[in-house]
Design a protein around this motif. Structure first.
Motif, PDB file in Angstrom:
ATOM      1  N   VAL A 154       0.868  -1.199   0.000  1.00 52.62           N
ATOM      2  CA  VAL A 154       0.000   0.000   0.000  1.00 52.62           C
ATOM      3  C   VAL A 154       0.896   1.238   0.000  1.00 52.62           C
ATOM      4  CG1 VAL A 154      -2.010  -0.963   1.135  1.00 52.62           C
ATOM      5  CG2 VAL A 154      -0.127  -0.091   2.507  1.00 52.62           C
ATOM      6  N   ASP A 202     -10.850   4.001   3.175  1.00 58.79           N
ATOM      7  CA  ASP A 202     -10.360   2.843   2.435  1.00 58.79           C
ATOM      8  C   ASP A 202     -10.295   3.160   0.936  1.00 58.79           C
ATOM      9  OD1 ASP A 202      -9.853   0.455   1.229  1.00 58.79           O
ATOM     10  OD2 ASP A 202     -11.189  -0.719   2.528  1.00 58.79           O
ATOM     11  N   ARG A 231      -9.951   1.408  -1.553  1.00 57.93           N
ATOM     12  CA  ARG A 231     -10.600   0.434  -2.442  1.00 57.93           C
ATOM     13  C   ARG A 231     -12.082   0.687  -2.578  1.00 57.93           C
ATOM     14  NH1 ARG A 231      -7.390  -5.211  -1.590  1.00 57.93           N
ATOM     15  NH2 ARG A 231      -5.371  -4.245  -1.878  1.00 57.93           N
ATOM     16  N   SER A 232     -12.673   1.284  -1.559  1.00 59.84           N
ATOM     17  CA  SER A 232     -14.118   1.513  -1.647  1.00 59.84           C
ATOM     18  C   SER A 232     -14.449   2.999  -1.794  1.00 59.84           C
ATOM     19  CB  SER A 232     -14.826   0.932  -0.422  1.00 59.84           C
ATOM     20  OG  SER A 232     -14.263   1.489   0.743  1.00 59.84           O
ATOM     21  N   GLU A 237     -13.494   6.597  -3.528  1.00 60.30           N
ATOM     22  CA  GLU A 237     -12.681   7.268  -4.559  1.00 60.30           C
ATOM     23  C   GLU A 237     -11.956   8.483  -4.015  1.00 60.30           C
ATOM     24  OE1 GLU A 237     -14.457   8.481  -8.181  1.00 60.30           O
ATOM     25  OE2 GLU A 237     -15.005   6.416  -8.704  1.00 60.30           O
ATOM     26  N   ARG A 278     -10.625  -2.799   7.793  1.00 56.60           N
ATOM     27  CA  ARG A 278     -10.032  -3.068   6.484  1.00 56.60           C
ATOM     28  C   ARG A 278      -9.379  -4.442   6.441  1.00 56.60           C
ATOM     29  NH1 ARG A 278      -7.380   2.747   6.544  1.00 56.60           N
ATOM     30  NH2 ARG A 278      -9.247   3.935   6.086  1.00 56.60           N
ATOM     31  N   SER A 313      -7.463  -7.336   3.592  1.00 59.32           N
ATOM     32  CA  SER A 313      -7.681  -7.085   2.170  1.00 59.32           C
ATOM     33  C   SER A 313      -7.055  -5.754   1.788  1.00 59.32           C
ATOM     34  CB  SER A 313      -9.173  -7.056   1.865  1.00 59.32           C
ATOM     35  OG  SER A 313      -9.768  -6.016   2.597  1.00 59.32           O
ATOM     36  N   PHE A 314      -6.827  -4.951   2.779  1.00 61.75           N
ATOM     37  CA  PHE A 314      -6.306  -3.609   2.550  1.00 61.75           C
ATOM     38  C   PHE A 314      -4.776  -3.615   2.443  1.00 61.75           C
ATOM     39  CE2 PHE A 314      -6.306   0.745   2.347  1.00 61.75           C
ATOM     40  CZ  PHE A 314      -5.667   1.367   3.403  1.00 61.75           C
TER      41      PHE A 314
END
Ligand code: GLU
Length: 377
Positions: free
Chosen positions: A179, A186, A188-189, A191, A213, A216-217
């Motif tokens: 990362v 987050d 990923r979710s 923008e 998170r 997966s983060f």
């Protein structure tokens, strides 16, 4: 901001770099040779510049699994322990080969929770690492996964690397991951998630969202990285989380470029003993104190006397490390006790002058001497 960073990083002399499994391997489990070579080259160059570099490298279990042709990392502990033993050797062979291309010597150091827990082992580990640095060797550290059983495992090299940074009194810890750093949401979710370039304080919100998170983060999870940041900040060590996929990432960080997230440490460095009390060792039990004793410890720098003790939790021997709790139940300090839990139960609330009469002997007036005390800040 850039100037600020540059100033902070100008003085870095002793550096700990932590690389995670996600940095070292592709998602199919095979080694990312290109990236490993690049990182080794960067570290070798910093070493040649006169910096002391310590590498904390994960990957033993992943590399072991790959060696054995496994598609997934098994879940049972004995299997993981076996794979760590297989992978650690393979990993070191690779580092040995790559660093020796630059004429540098590496040393494998495998640590367990117990090496931090016992004061004497903590000091031994420190001495060994400092000797290696003096010999201009690059220590490569991992948890000794093959022998560390679950209850005494760190389980993650983020925490381990922060403790190692404290152990050798490093100026900076760089955690390289998959990362870019810490975001305010987050990425990923959301923008609009914004990368934080600088963090002065870890808020409960940051911690809560790092939990959610999960892995997966970030492969090791942001949670353990924040835990590492907490340790570094309290110990007076600058910490940076950055993406290992960036070109020349270590060199650019050292040059003060705005890469990743920088965690600003407290102004003062902690003493070695304080660090050990605060983060190294595990607490054996708790002593509850009244308001007066809590103020004396936290505000006046006093020792803990029997008279201010209102309760004991757990069983511990003389010389153990225990936590001290305020009447509100908050841990306010940690220290080494002169008396066992059983003895303290007998002398709690009593004057120091009564100790000899009650116990039949008195070696100390204080239950915890202020020199053996760390106050939680
Ligand atoms: N010690 C583990 C290994 O080498 C890695 C722990 C972590 O990923 O943080 O495989």
């Amino acid at each position: 901001m850039g100037v600020n960073r540059r100033k902070r990083l100008e003085t870095v002399q002793r550096l700990v770099v932590k690389v995670g499994t996600s940095t070292l391997t592709y998602s199919n489990g095979k080694l990312n040779l290109y990236r490993i070579e690049r990182l080794v080259r960067e570290m070798a160059d910093l070493h040649n510049r006169g910096m002391e570099v310590i590498l904390v490298s994960s990957g033993a279990i992943g590399v072991g699994a790959n060696r054995m042709g496994l598609k997934k990392i098994p879940t049972t502990i004995p299997e993981k322990q076996a794979l760590a033993a297989i992978g650690q050797g393979a990993l070191m062979q690779l580092y040995e080969k790559l660093f020796s291309e630059y004429n540098l010597t590496v040393a494998q150091v495998l640590l367990t929770r117990g090496d931090f827990d016992e004061r004497i082992r903590y000091l031994n580990a420190t001495n060994a690492l400092l000797s290696l640095l003096k010999m201009e060797v690059i220590p490569i550290i991992n948890e000794n996964d093959t022998v560390a059983v679950e209850e005494i495992r760190f389980g993650d090299n983020d925490t381990l690397s922060a403790l190692v940074a404290g152990l050798v009194d490093a100026d900076m810890l760089i955690i390289l991951s998959d990362v870019d750093g810490l975001y305010d949401a987050d990425p990923r979710s959301s923008e609009n998630a914004r990368l934080l370039s600088r963090v002065e304080e870890i808020t409960p919100e940051m911690e809560a969202s790092s939990h959610n998170r999960g892995s997966s983060f970030a492969s090791g999870g942001m949670y353990t990285k924040l835990k590492a940041a907490r340790i570094c900040m309290a110990s007076g060590i600058t910490m940076i989380i950055a993406n290992s996929a960036e070109d020349n990432v270590i060199r650019r960080i050292i040059a003060g470029e705005e890469v990743g997230t920088l965690f600003v440490p407290r102004g003062v460095k902690m003493h070695a003993r304080e660090k050990w009390l605060a983060f190294g060792t595990l607490v054996q039990g708790y002593i509850e104190v009244d308001e007066g004793a809590a103020t004396a410890l936290t505000k006046k720098g006093r020792s803990l006397l029997a008279s201010g003790i209102t309760g004991i939790a757990g069983e511990f021997e003389r010389g153990s490390v225990v936590g001290v709790k305020s009447p509100k139940g908050q841990e306010i300090a940690r220290g080494i006790v002169h008396y066992s839990a059983g003895e303290i139960r007998l002398i709690a609330g009593r004057k120091s002058s009564e100790i000899e009469h009650i116990l039949g002997e008195k070696d100390y007036d204080e239950v915890i001497h202020r020199n053996n005390l760390w106050v939680v800040r």
